[in-house]
Design a protein around this motif. Structure first.
Motif, PDB file in Angstrom:
ATOM      1  N   ILE A  52       0.864  -1.179   0.000  1.00 26.52           N
ATOM      2  CA  ILE A  52       0.000   0.000   0.000  1.00 26.52           C
ATOM      3  C   ILE A  52       0.899   1.227   0.000  1.00 26.52           C
ATOM      4  O   ILE A  52       1.617   1.495   0.955  1.00 26.52           O
ATOM      5  CB  ILE A  52      -0.959   0.012   1.197  1.00 26.52           C
ATOM      6  CG1 ILE A  52      -1.902  -1.194   1.140  1.00 26.52           C
ATOM      7  CG2 ILE A  52      -1.782   1.310   1.199  1.00 26.52           C
ATOM      8  CD1 ILE A  52      -2.986  -1.208   2.209  1.00 26.52           C
ATOM      9  N   ASP A  53       0.873   1.923  -1.134  1.00 27.64           N
ATOM     10  CA  ASP A  53       1.634   3.126  -1.452  1.00 27.64           C
ATOM     11  C   ASP A  53       3.058   2.812  -1.914  1.00 27.64           C
ATOM     12  O   ASP A  53       3.540   1.676  -1.801  1.00 27.64           O
ATOM     13  CB  ASP A  53       1.614   4.149  -0.322  1.00 27.64           C
ATOM     14  CG  ASP A  53       0.261   4.858  -0.225  1.00 27.64           C
ATOM     15  OD1 ASP A  53      -0.422   4.953  -1.270  1.00 27.64           O
ATOM     16  OD2 ASP A  53      -0.124   5.297   0.855  1.00 27.64           O
ATOM     17  N   CYS A  54       3.688   3.833  -2.491  1.00 32.48           N
ATOM     18  CA  CYS A  54       5.003   3.669  -3.114  1.00 32.48           C
ATOM     19  C   CYS A  54       5.741   5.000  -3.010  1.00 32.48           C
ATOM     20  O   CYS A  54       5.964   5.691  -3.991  1.00 32.48           O
ATOM     21  CB  CYS A  54       4.822   3.246  -4.578  1.00 32.48           C
ATOM     22  SG  CYS A  54       6.349   2.782  -5.427  1.00 32.48           S
ATOM     23  N   GLY A  55       6.085   5.363  -1.780  1.00 34.41           N
ATOM     24  CA  GLY A  55       6.691   6.661  -1.523  1.00 34.41           C
ATOM     25  C   GLY A  55       8.168   6.724  -1.836  1.00 34.41           C
ATOM     26  O   GLY A  55       8.756   5.797  -2.409  1.00 34.41           O
ATOM     27  N   PRO A  56       8.831   7.818  -1.440  1.00 33.19           N
ATOM     28  CA  PRO A  56      10.239   8.038  -1.802  1.00 33.19           C
ATOM     29  C   PRO A  56      11.205   7.050  -1.170  1.00 33.19           C
ATOM     30  O   PRO A  56      12.358   6.966  -1.609  1.00 33.19           O
ATOM     31  CB  PRO A  56      10.511   9.467  -1.322  1.00 33.19           C
ATOM     32  CG  PRO A  56       9.466   9.735  -0.293  1.00 33.19           C
ATOM     33  CD  PRO A  56       8.267   8.973  -0.712  1.00 33.19           C
ATOM     34  N   ASP A  57      10.771   6.308  -0.136  1.00 28.64           N
ATOM     35  CA  ASP A  57      11.642   5.327   0.499  1.00 28.64           C
ATOM     36  C   ASP A  57      11.348   3.903   0.024  1.00 28.64           C
ATOM     37  O   ASP A  57      11.821   2.931   0.622  1.00 28.64           O
ATOM     38  CB  ASP A  57      11.473   5.403   2.021  1.00 28.64           C
ATOM     39  CG  ASP A  57      11.735   6.801   2.554  1.00 28.64           C
ATOM     40  OD1 ASP A  57      12.799   7.360   2.228  1.00 28.64           O
ATOM     41  OD2 ASP A  57      10.868   7.345   3.264  1.00 28.64           O
ATOM     42  N   TRP A  58      10.604   3.784  -1.076  1.00 27.11           N
ATOM     43  CA  TRP A  58      10.215   2.467  -1.599  1.00 27.11           C
ATOM     44  C   TRP A  58      11.434   1.579  -1.869  1.00 27.11           C
ATOM     45  O   TRP A  58      11.443   0.408  -1.510  1.00 27.11           O
ATOM     46  CB  TRP A  58       9.404   2.642  -2.888  1.00 27.11           C
ATOM     47  CG  TRP A  58       9.190   1.376  -3.640  1.00 27.11           C
ATOM     48  CD1 TRP A  58       8.223   0.436  -3.415  1.00 27.11           C
ATOM     49  CD2 TRP A  58       9.975   0.879  -4.732  1.00 27.11           C
ATOM     50  NE1 TRP A  58       8.353  -0.607  -4.304  1.00 27.11           N
ATOM     51  CE2 TRP A  58       9.421  -0.360  -5.114  1.00 27.11           C
ATOM     52  CE3 TRP A  58      11.088   1.358  -5.420  1.00 27.11           C
ATOM     53  CZ2 TRP A  58       9.955  -1.115  -6.161  1.00 27.11           C
ATOM     54  CZ3 TRP A  58      11.612   0.603  -6.453  1.00 27.11           C
ATOM     55  CH2 TRP A  58      11.040  -0.608  -6.813  1.00 27.11           C
ATOM     56  N   LEU A  86       7.226   5.727  -7.481  1.00 29.91           N
ATOM     57  CA  LEU A  86       6.692   5.116  -8.710  1.00 29.91           C
ATOM     58  C   LEU A  86       7.668   5.151  -9.890  1.00 29.91           C
ATOM     59  O   LEU A  86       7.742   4.167 -10.646  1.00 29.91           O
ATOM     60  CB  LEU A  86       5.371   5.776  -9.094  1.00 29.91           C
ATOM     61  CG  LEU A  86       4.163   5.409  -8.228  1.00 29.91           C
ATOM     62  CD1 LEU A  86       2.948   6.253  -8.631  1.00 29.91           C
ATOM     63  CD2 LEU A  86       3.830   3.920  -8.357  1.00 29.91           C
ATOM     64  N   PRO A  87       8.430   6.230 -10.106  1.00 29.88           N
ATOM     65  CA  PRO A  87       9.396   6.185 -11.205  1.00 29.88           C
ATOM     66  C   PRO A  87      10.423   5.061 -11.042  1.00 29.88           C
ATOM     67  O   PRO A  87      10.801   4.405 -12.020  1.00 29.88           O
ATOM     68  CB  PRO A  87      10.045   7.570 -11.172  1.00 29.88           C
ATOM     69  CG  PRO A  87       8.972   8.456 -10.614  1.00 29.88           C
ATOM     70  CD  PRO A  87       8.310   7.608  -9.573  1.00 29.88           C
ATOM     71  N   GLU A  88      10.893   4.819  -9.815  1.00 27.46           N
ATOM     72  CA  GLU A  88      11.844   3.721  -9.587  1.00 27.46           C
ATOM     73  C   GLU A  88      11.161   2.364  -9.778  1.00 27.46           C
ATOM     74  O   GLU A  88      11.763   1.424 -10.302  1.00 27.46           O
ATOM     75  CB  GLU A  88      12.421   3.823  -8.179  1.00 27.46           C
ATOM     76  CG  GLU A  88      13.398   4.978  -8.015  1.00 27.46           C
ATOM     77  CD  GLU A  88      13.990   5.005  -6.618  1.00 27.46           C
ATOM     78  OE1 GLU A  88      15.190   4.698  -6.484  1.00 27.46           O
ATOM     79  OE2 GLU A  88      13.253   5.328  -5.668  1.00 27.46           O
ATOM     80  N   LEU A 119       4.894   7.064 -16.914  1.00 29.11           N
ATOM     81  CA  LEU A 119       4.724   5.860 -16.095  1.00 29.11           C
ATOM     82  C   LEU A 119       3.765   4.858 -16.736  1.00 29.11           C
ATOM     83  O   LEU A 119       3.881   3.653 -16.511  1.00 29.11           O
ATOM     84  CB  LEU A 119       4.211   6.229 -14.704  1.00 29.11           C
ATOM     85  CG  LEU A 119       5.170   7.002 -13.801  1.00 29.11           C
ATOM     86  CD1 LEU A 119       4.529   7.244 -12.444  1.00 29.11           C
ATOM     87  CD2 LEU A 119       6.491   6.257 -13.634  1.00 29.11           C
ATOM     88  N   GLY A 120       2.843   5.351 -17.534  1.00 32.10           N
ATOM     89  CA  GLY A 120       1.864   4.463 -18.161  1.00 32.10           C
ATOM     90  C   GLY A 120       2.479   3.458 -19.115  1.00 32.10           C
ATOM     91  O   GLY A 120       1.840   2.451 -19.444  1.00 32.10           O
ATOM     92  N   SER A 121       3.715   3.694 -19.559  1.00 29.80           N
ATOM     93  CA  SER A 121       4.352   2.738 -20.465  1.00 29.80           C
ATOM     94  C   SER A 121       4.891   1.523 -19.734  1.00 29.80           C
ATOM     95  O   SER A 121       5.145   0.484 -20.356  1.00 29.80           O
ATOM     96  CB  SER A 121       5.484   3.425 -21.243  1.00 29.80           C
ATOM     97  OG  SER A 121       6.520   3.845 -20.354  1.00 29.80           O
ATOM     98  N   GLN A 122       5.070   1.626 -18.413  1.00 31.99           N
ATOM     99  CA  GLN A 122       5.633   0.521 -17.634  1.00 31.99           C
ATOM    100  C   GLN A 122       4.701  -0.002 -16.549  1.00 31.99           C
ATOM    101  O   GLN A 122       4.889  -1.109 -16.050  1.00 31.99           O
ATOM    102  CB  GLN A 122       6.949   0.955 -16.979  1.00 31.99           C
ATOM    103  CG  GLN A 122       8.049   1.302 -17.962  1.00 31.99           C
ATOM    104  CD  GLN A 122       8.446   0.122 -18.826  1.00 31.99           C
ATOM    105  OE1 GLN A 122       8.353  -1.031 -18.425  1.00 31.99           O
ATOM    106  NE2 GLN A 122       8.878   0.406 -20.048  1.00 31.99           N
ATOM    107  N   ILE A 123       3.711   0.810 -16.159  1.00 36.26           N
ATOM    108  CA  ILE A 123       2.796   0.421 -15.093  1.00 36.26           C
ATOM    109  C   ILE A 123       1.373   0.424 -15.630  1.00 36.26           C
ATOM    110  O   ILE A 123       0.937   1.406 -16.247  1.00 36.26           O
ATOM    111  CB  ILE A 123       2.891   1.382 -13.897  1.00 36.26           C
ATOM    112  CG1 ILE A 123       4.330   1.449 -13.359  1.00 36.26           C
ATOM    113  CG2 ILE A 123       1.924   0.957 -12.783  1.00 36.26           C
ATOM    114  CD1 ILE A 123       4.532   2.532 -12.313  1.00 36.26           C
ATOM    115  N   VAL A 124       0.659  -0.658 -15.406  1.00 34.94           N
ATOM    116  CA  VAL A 124      -0.765  -0.709 -15.729  1.00 34.94           C
ATOM    117  C   VAL A 124      -1.516  -0.152 -14.528  1.00 34.94           C
ATOM    118  O   VAL A 124      -1.514  -0.750 -13.446  1.00 34.94           O
ATOM    119  CB  VAL A 124      -1.229  -2.144 -16.029  1.00 34.94           C
ATOM    120  CG1 VAL A 124      -2.722  -2.169 -16.302  1.00 34.94           C
ATOM    121  CG2 VAL A 124      -0.450  -2.718 -17.207  1.00 34.94           C
TER     122      VAL A 124
END
Length: 257
Positions: A52-58, A86-88, A119-124
């Motif tokens: 649940i969530d994907c913050g800067p410390d992911w 999310l970018p990582e 992000l849409g190119s790598q994440i659905v």
């Protein structure tokens, strides 16, 4: 289901880079108050792993958990401390040659892609338009008041075969009416409380403080409550006289539902 707290901090985490308070200094020395931004890992034999969530410390959380593959995400809202990883995550998916998967409410997806259109190119991104099911668990997502920051969303997981349930409500304040209904009858409530007693005017605030959280718990009466999304105002080593069944979550803590 096992729930592991990768992070229990608010938007700035603990220690704050500008601060030399006792809590930040203890955290800086690697103490109990070191807190990454709020994120939990869910593990259940019926569905595998969810975050649940994907913050800067992911990334740090992935390393600590020993995870090397793409995982499914649930997103509460599009604030930096909940989506900055999310970018990582997308880059990991690209190198693995797989698509990531993230569930979120439609307005949250719109805000994420407006900010990070690639992000849409790598994440659905899968819009939540009705209750979800992951393995043996039915999942409800609903809008909650986030004070001056608008709104966020919370999640309730319910297992019909065992009768067990928990909710994750990290960013909310002054909930009432229909916002409270899904928080009733819980075995476990995970609630965001940034301060013990926040001193700032109510109209400038966005998250419950501990004293308000305790009043909410007294109303809802969950089996167990864990506080998360904590600022440097809260010292987890201090005895605040919390009632039985209520505690501050710690980085790396795993609980079962």
């Amino acid at each position: 289901m096992n729930i592991t707290f990768w992070g229990t901090g608010d938007a700035m985490g603990v220690p704050r880079v500008y601060c030399s308070c006792a809590v930040c200094e203890e955290a800086r020395a690697g103490g109990e108050n070191r807190r990454f931004r709020s994120l939990i890992q869910l593990d259940d034999a019926s569905f595998g792993t969810l975050l649940i969530d994907c913050g800067p410390d992911w990334r740090a959380g992935m390393e600590a958990a020993g995870l090397r593959d793409n995982v499914t995400l649930l997103i509460t809202h599009a604030h930096f401390d909940h989506i900055a990883g999310l970018p990582e995550y997308a880059d990991m998916c690209r190198w693995l040659g797989r698509k990531g998967k993230a569930y979120a409410m439609p307005d949250t997806i719109h805000e994420i892609l407006a900010r990070f259109p690639w992000l849409g190119s790598q994440i659905v991104f899968i819009p939540i338009q009705e209750p979800l099911t992951f393995g043996d668990w039915d999942v409800r997502c609903w809008k909650v008041n986030h004070g001056k920051n608008g709104h966020a969303y919370a999640y309730r997981f319910s297992n019909a075969s065992t009768g067990r349930s928990f909710a994750y409500c990290s960013d909310s304040i002054a909930l009432e009416g229909e916002e409270l209904e899904p928080l009733g009858g819980l075995d476990v409530l995970i609630l965001g409380t940034s301060f013990y007693e926040e001193p700032y005017p109510f109209e400038t605030r966005s998250v419950y403080d501990v004293r308000e959280g305790l009043r909410l718990i007294d109303q809802l009466k969950p089996g167990k409550t864990w506080f998360t999304h904590m600022s440097h105002d809260i010292d987890v080593a201090r005895d605040y006289g919390l009632p039985a069944g209520t505690a501050f979550a710690r980085t790396g803590l795993t609980i079962s539902v």
